[in-house]
Design a protein around this motif. Structure first.
Motif, PDB file in Angstrom:
ATOM      1  N   LYS A   1       0.810  -1.225   0.000  1.00 51.96           N
ATOM      2  CA  LYS A   1       0.000   0.000   0.000  1.00 51.96           C
ATOM      3  C   LYS A   1       0.839   1.270   0.000  1.00 51.96           C
TER       4      LYS A   1
ATOM      5  N   ASN B   1     -15.231  -9.563  -8.496  1.00 49.46           N
ATOM      6  CA  ASN B   1     -14.272  -8.759  -7.750  1.00 49.46           C
ATOM      7  C   ASN B   1     -14.404  -9.110  -6.267  1.00 49.46           C
TER       8      ASN B   1
ATOM      9  N   LYS C   1     -13.433  -7.738  -3.525  1.00 52.33           N
ATOM     10  CA  LYS C   1     -13.814  -6.639  -2.643  1.00 52.33           C
ATOM     11  C   LYS C   1     -15.299  -6.306  -2.779  1.00 52.33           C
ATOM     12  N   GLU C   2     -15.831  -6.469  -3.974  1.00 54.09           N
ATOM     13  CA  GLU C   2     -17.259  -6.223  -4.172  1.00 54.09           C
ATOM     14  C   GLU C   2     -18.095  -7.250  -3.420  1.00 54.09           C
TER      15      GLU C   2
ATOM     16  N   ILE D   1     -17.270  -8.670  -0.559  1.00 56.67           N
ATOM     17  CA  ILE D   1     -17.257  -8.289   0.857  1.00 56.67           C
ATOM     18  C   ILE D   1     -18.155  -7.073   1.094  1.00 56.67           C
ATOM     19  N   SER D   2     -18.160  -6.132   0.186  1.00 58.51           N
ATOM     20  CA  SER D   2     -19.056  -4.985   0.302  1.00 58.51           C
ATOM     21  C   SER D   2     -20.505  -5.446   0.329  1.00 58.51           C
TER      22      SER D   2
ATOM     23  N   GLN E   1      -6.460 -13.227  -3.340  1.00 61.08           N
ATOM     24  CA  GLN E   1      -7.902 -13.043  -3.179  1.00 61.08           C
ATOM     25  C   GLN E   1      -8.280 -13.008  -1.692  1.00 61.08           C
TER      26      GLN E   1
ATOM     27  N   SER F   1      -7.104  -9.804  -0.002  1.00 58.17           N
ATOM     28  CA  SER F   1      -7.916  -8.676  -0.448  1.00 58.17           C
ATOM     29  C   SER F   1      -9.251  -8.626   0.286  1.00 58.17           C
ATOM     30  N   MET F   2      -9.860  -9.775   0.488  1.00 64.36           N
ATOM     31  CA  MET F   2     -11.160  -9.831   1.159  1.00 64.36           C
ATOM     32  C   MET F   2     -11.019  -9.594   2.658  1.00 64.36           C
TER      33      MET F   2
ATOM     34  N   GLU G   1      -8.747  -7.915   4.240  1.00 63.88           N
ATOM     35  CA  GLU G   1      -8.401  -6.523   4.550  1.00 63.88           C
ATOM     36  C   GLU G   1      -9.632  -5.638   4.659  1.00 63.88           C
ATOM     37  N   GLU G   2     -10.698  -6.016   3.992  1.00 63.67           N
ATOM     38  CA  GLU G   2     -11.949  -5.266   4.074  1.00 63.67           C
ATOM     39  C   GLU G   2     -12.732  -5.599   5.347  1.00 63.67           C
TER      40      GLU G   2
END
Length: 295
Positions: free
Chosen positions: A53, A198, A200-201, A203-204, A246, A249-250, A252-253
Motif C-alpha cells: 500500500k 471482484n 472486494k465487491e 465483501i461490500s 484473493q 484482499s477480502m 483486509e476489508e
C-alpha cells in the motif's frame, strides 16, 4: 464492531474434533506464533511500512498481547470447550479483541458461544472455508467435530442461518445438503463465484446487504479455503480454492469490522516448508496492523 485497543492472541491447540480430517492442528498455535516473529521483526519504534500500500503505519504502544493457550483437557471436549469459552469471555469483557489460533475447526463453536453470551443483539458469521461444516451428528464424528461447528452455531438464540455467510465453499458433498441448504437459507459464495467476481465487491455486498442488520460479526478462516497448492498444510485438501491474494484482499476489508477472529485447520505435520503457517501469521499481522494503526 466493539471498539478495542488491545489485540489479544490466544492459542487453541486442539484437534480432538478432527474425526475425518487429518489430526495435527494442535501444533498450529505455536507454529503460527513462530512464523509471526518474521513479520513482527519489521516493527521499529512502533512503526511498520506496508510495501503493497506504500503506507507507513504507527501502532499503539503495548497493544499486542499474547494471552497464552486455552487449557486443554485431552479426555473431555466439553471441559476443553468450557475453558475456551470462559477465557475468550474474559477477553471480551476486558475490552480485548480476541484473535484465536486453532486448532481444528471445531474450536470455533465455543468461541462463537462466548461472543453470543457476552454481547447483546444479532450476531453474523463470515466463514471462509472449502467445506460447509453443517453436519448435525454422526456415529463417526459426533456433534462437536470439525464438520459441525456451524450447525451448532446456528442453534444459538441470536444467530440466524441467513446471517451466516460462507465464502470459498466448493467440490462435492452429501446429497442431503441439496434440500437442507435451500431450507435454512445460509448465504454462500462458492470459490468459482469468487474467481469470477471482484473479491472486494463480494465483501461490500456481505457487509452492506447480507449482514446489514447484525450487531456483531464473527470471522472464521479455515486455511483449506485456499487452493491446496498455496496451502498444503491443512486438515483436508479440496482442489479449486481461492488464491492467497484473493483471500488477503477480502480479509483486509473485514479486519476492522469484526469482533472476534479465528484461524483454523493449519496443520504443521503436512505443511511443506511452513508455507501454510506463514500465510496464517501474515493474516494475523495484517489484522493487528489494521486494527491498531493510529490515524
Amino acid at each position: 464492531m466493539m471498539n478495542k485497543e488491545t489485540f489479544g492472541i490466544v492459542g487453541f491447540p486442539w484437534d480432538g474434533g478432527a474425526s475425518l480430517g487429518r489430526p495435527g492442528a494442535r501444533f498450529a498455535p505455536q507454529g503460527i506464533r513462530d512464523a509471526y516473529k518474521w513479520f513482527e521483526n519489521r516493527i521499529e519504534d512502533n512503526q511498520v511500512y506496508d510495501v503493497d500500500k506504500r503506507k507507513l503505519y504507527t501502532l499503539q504502544d503495548n497493544s499486542i498481547i499474547d494471552y497464552g493457550d486455552i487449557d486443554i483437557v485431552a479426555y473431555s471436549t466439553e471441559k476443553t470447550f468450557d475453558n475456551a469459552k470462559n477465557k475468550v469471555a474474559e477477553m471480551l469483557n476486558g475490552g480485548v479483541f480476541p484473535f484465536v489460533l486453532g486448532g481444528d475447526h471445531s474450536i470455533s463453536y465455543p468461541i462463537i458461544d462466548a461472543l453470543h453470551d457476552h454481547t447483546e443483539g444479532k450476531i453474523g458469521i463470515i466463514q471462509f472455508d472449502a467445506h460447509l461444516d453443517l453436519v448435525d451428528d454422526s456415529p463417526i464424528q459426533g456433534k462437536y467435530s470439525q464438520s459441525s461447528q456451524m450447525r451448532r452455531a446456528i442453534e444459538l438464540e441470536r444467530i440466524s442461518p441467513e446471517h451466516v455467510v460462507q465464502i470459498g465453499v466448493r467440490s462435492f458433498n452429501y446429497p442431503w445438503y441439496a434440500d437442507y441448504l435451500n431450507e435454512i437459507g445460509v448465504v454462500q459464495y462458492t470459490a468459482r463465484e469468487v474467481h469470477s467476481r471482484n473479491p472486494k465487491e463480494i465483501i461490500s455486498e456481505v457487509i452492506n446487504d447480507k449482514l446489514k442488520d447484525v450487531d456483531h460479526i464473527y470471522l472464521t478462516f479455515d486455511m483449506d479455503v485456499l487452493e491446496p497448492g498455496f496451502a498444503p498444510g491443512t486438515g483436508a485438501n479440496e482442489p479449486g480454492g481461492l488464491t492467497v491474494v484473493q483471500a488477503f484482499s477480502m480479509l483486509e476489508e473485514l479486519y476492522n469490522k469484526v469482533d472476534v477472529f479465528d484461524i483454523a485447520e493449519v496443520n504443521p505435520l503436512y505443511d511443506v516448508r511452513e508455507i501454510t503457517t506463514s500465510i496464517a501469521a501474515k493474516i494475523m499481522f495484517g489484522c493487528a496492523v489494521s486494527r491498531l494503526a493510529k490515524e
